[in-house]
Design a protein around this motif. Sequence first.
Motif, mmCIF file in Angstrom:
data_model
loop_
_atom_site.group_PDB
_atom_site.id
_atom_site.type_symbol
_atom_site.label_atom_id
_atom_site.label_comp_id
_atom_site.label_asym_id
_atom_site.label_seq_id
_atom_site.Cartn_x
_atom_site.Cartn_y
_atom_site.Cartn_z
ATOM 1 N N LEU A 14 0.832 -1.205 0.000
ATOM 2 C CA LEU A 14 0.000 0.000 0.000
ATOM 3 C C LEU A 14 0.872 1.263 0.000
ATOM 4 C CD1 LEU A 14 -2.886 1.092 0.115
ATOM 5 C CD2 LEU A 14 -2.744 1.038 2.613
ATOM 6 N N SER A 15 1.973 1.232 0.755
ATOM 7 C CA SER A 15 2.852 2.408 0.793
ATOM 8 C C SER A 15 3.370 2.718 -0.612
ATOM 9 C CB SER A 15 4.015 2.184 1.774
ATOM 10 O OG SER A 15 4.972 1.299 1.237
ATOM 11 N N SER A 142 13.398 19.079 6.342
ATOM 12 C CA SER A 142 13.672 20.397 5.764
ATOM 13 C C SER A 142 12.476 20.908 4.962
ATOM 14 C CB SER A 142 14.912 20.316 4.871
ATOM 15 O OG SER A 142 14.623 19.556 3.733
ATOM 16 N N SER A 143 11.387 20.115 4.897
ATOM 17 C CA SER A 143 10.203 20.567 4.156
ATOM 18 C C SER A 143 9.292 21.346 5.088
ATOM 19 C CB SER A 143 9.423 19.380 3.591
ATOM 20 O OG SER A 143 10.281 18.435 3.017
ATOM 21 N N SER A 144 8.823 22.501 4.619
ATOM 22 C CA SER A 144 7.973 23.300 5.504
ATOM 23 C C SER A 144 6.560 22.749 5.547
ATOM 24 C CB SER A 144 7.983 24.762 5.078
ATOM 25 O OG SER A 144 7.753 24.838 3.696
ATOM 26 N N ASN A 145 6.075 22.164 4.469
ATOM 27 C CA ASN A 145 4.831 21.407 4.612
ATOM 28 C C ASN A 145 4.879 20.122 3.820
ATOM 29 O OD1 ASN A 145 3.375 21.847 2.055
ATOM 30 N ND2 ASN A 145 3.501 23.998 2.694
ATOM 31 N N ILE A 146 4.372 19.085 4.458
ATOM 32 C CA ILE A 146 4.437 17.747 3.894
ATOM 33 C C ILE A 146 3.040 17.379 3.419
ATOM 34 C CG2 ILE A 146 4.952 15.334 4.442
ATOM 35 C CD1 ILE A 146 6.732 16.513 6.771
ATOM 36 N N ASP A 147 2.898 17.053 2.129
ATOM 37 C CA ASP A 147 1.555 16.735 1.641
ATOM 38 C C ASP A 147 1.092 15.395 2.192
ATOM 39 O OD1 ASP A 147 1.888 14.570 -0.648
ATOM 40 O OD2 ASP A 147 3.531 15.998 -0.867
ATOM 41 N N ASN A 148 -0.222 15.203 2.199
ATOM 42 C CA ASN A 148 -0.819 14.014 2.813
ATOM 43 C C ASN A 148 -0.286 12.715 2.235
ATOM 44 O OD1 ASN A 148 -2.406 15.193 4.721
ATOM 45 N ND2 ASN A 148 -4.107 15.538 3.294
ATOM 46 N N LEU A 149 -0.159 12.654 0.908
ATOM 47 C CA LEU A 149 0.268 11.401 0.290
ATOM 48 C C LEU A 149 1.688 11.048 0.733
ATOM 49 C CD1 LEU A 149 -1.249 11.750 -3.296
ATOM 50 C CD2 LEU A 149 -1.921 10.105 -1.545
ATOM 51 N N THR A 150 2.556 12.050 0.792
ATOM 52 C CA THR A 150 3.933 11.786 1.226
ATOM 53 C C THR A 150 3.947 11.332 2.684
ATOM 54 O OG1 THR A 150 4.731 13.448 -0.313
ATOM 55 C CG2 THR A 150 6.240 12.789 1.434
ATOM 56 N N GLY A 151 3.181 12.005 3.530
ATOM 57 C CA GLY A 151 3.106 11.619 4.944
ATOM 58 C C GLY A 151 2.579 10.200 5.107
ATOM 59 N N ASN A 152 1.512 9.880 4.366
ATOM 60 C CA ASN A 152 0.944 8.535 4.458
ATOM 61 C C ASN A 152 1.903 7.483 3.917
ATOM 62 O OD1 ASN A 152 -1.352 9.639 5.509
ATOM 63 N ND2 ASN A 152 -2.459 9.683 3.563
ATOM 64 N N TYR A 153 2.606 7.841 2.860
ATOM 65 C CA TYR A 153 3.590 6.915 2.293
ATOM 66 C C TYR A 153 4.632 6.529 3.343
ATOM 67 C CZ TYR A 153 7.939 5.605 -0.047
ATOM 68 O OH TYR A 153 9.113 4.973 -0.378
ATOM 69 N N VAL A 154 5.231 7.530 3.977
ATOM 70 C CA VAL A 154 6.290 7.260 4.957
ATOM 71 C C VAL A 154 5.716 6.510 6.166
ATOM 72 C CG1 VAL A 154 8.027 8.300 6.473
ATOM 73 C CG2 VAL A 154 7.674 9.216 4.176
ATOM 74 N N PHE A 155 4.491 6.864 6.558
ATOM 75 C CA PHE A 155 3.875 6.186 7.694
ATOM 76 C C PHE A 155 3.670 4.692 7.407
ATOM 77 C CE2 PHE A 155 0.159 4.666 10.063
ATOM 78 C CZ PHE A 155 0.608 4.888 11.351
ATOM 79 N N LEU A 157 5.199 2.893 5.210
ATOM 80 C CA LEU A 157 6.505 2.261 5.027
ATOM 81 C C LEU A 157 7.121 1.899 6.385
ATOM 82 C CD1 LEU A 157 8.367 1.571 2.650
ATOM 83 C CD2 LEU A 157 9.412 3.818 2.906
ATOM 84 N N GLY A 158 6.893 2.744 7.379
ATOM 85 C CA GLY A 158 7.403 2.449 8.721
ATOM 86 C C GLY A 158 6.549 1.403 9.419
ATOM 87 N N ALA A 159 5.239 1.490 9.208
ATOM 88 C CA ALA A 159 4.311 0.566 9.873
ATOM 89 C C ALA A 159 4.568 -0.873 9.412
ATOM 90 C CB ALA A 159 2.873 0.965 9.577
ATOM 91 N N TYR A 160 4.990 -1.021 8.166
ATOM 92 C CA TYR A 160 5.203 -2.368 7.627
ATOM 93 C C TYR A 160 6.240 -3.146 8.433
ATOM 94 C CZ TYR A 160 9.152 -4.236 4.857
ATOM 95 O OH TYR A 160 10.294 -4.865 4.464
ATOM 96 N N ARG A 161 7.359 -2.515 8.763
ATOM 97 C CA ARG A 161 8.381 -3.249 9.516
ATOM 98 C C ARG A 161 7.957 -3.436 10.969
ATOM 99 N NH1 ARG A 161 10.918 -6.871 6.651
ATOM 100 N NH2 ARG A 161 13.148 -7.065 7.017
#
Lengths: 213, 10
Positions: A14-15, A142-155, A157-161
């Motif tokens: 899903l990530s 270093s990003s001043s705002n993180i879009d939802n898709l990027t935030g969800n992607y990283v989340f 990706l971390g949740a998987y492990r």
Amino acid sequence: MNAFRLLADLTHLLSIIILLVKIRTTKSCAGISLKTQDLYVLVFISRYLDLFTRPLSLYNTPFKLVFLATSITIVYYMRYHKVVKQTYNKDSDTFKHYFLILPCAVLAFFINPKFTFIEVLWSFSIYLEAVAILPQLVLLQSSSNIDNLTGNYVFMLGAYRALYLLNWIYRFFAEDVVRWIPWIAGLVQTALYADFFYYYIKSWRNNERLKLP
Amino acid sequence: VPSKHVKDEL
């Protein structure tokens, strides 16, 4: 196969889907670290060389092929797609990712299940995966705002492990399986996300835009 | 505990 493992692999998938959707629909890879994506290509190629040496599996083989194909596709988009490549935050993607490769290779040379080409590369891929997220986390900081898709992607990706950790605990008790290399690497990998998880959940609960301090 | 090496994960 247990529920944790299945959920983990689906979360991983899903990530990747989230990232591909972001790139394809917004035609942008803003906020995504090409260095992390490069490392994932290396991780999957070195881990899944066993596609040639092991019997095919109805479950594992399609996942391996999908992980290989999608990671290469993502890197291809970020490097060569006319529109997408212009959205890459090259100047903020500063992490020296090559410095991660050598220590992981040395570690794999000395700490592996068996001193063979395939097993050393497998160990290398486990170690490299554990730290591959670092350039991405540095870029997000270093990003001043993180879009939802990027935030969800990283989340995801971390949740998987993290879900794999539960799978390993389950297998230890249910199947007597002990595997120190992926366990310790997986623990390190999940720990690296701790900070991100904290701010992700906080922004979600407060209904605010995700921002890392 | 001896490490059982089974590579059946991704």
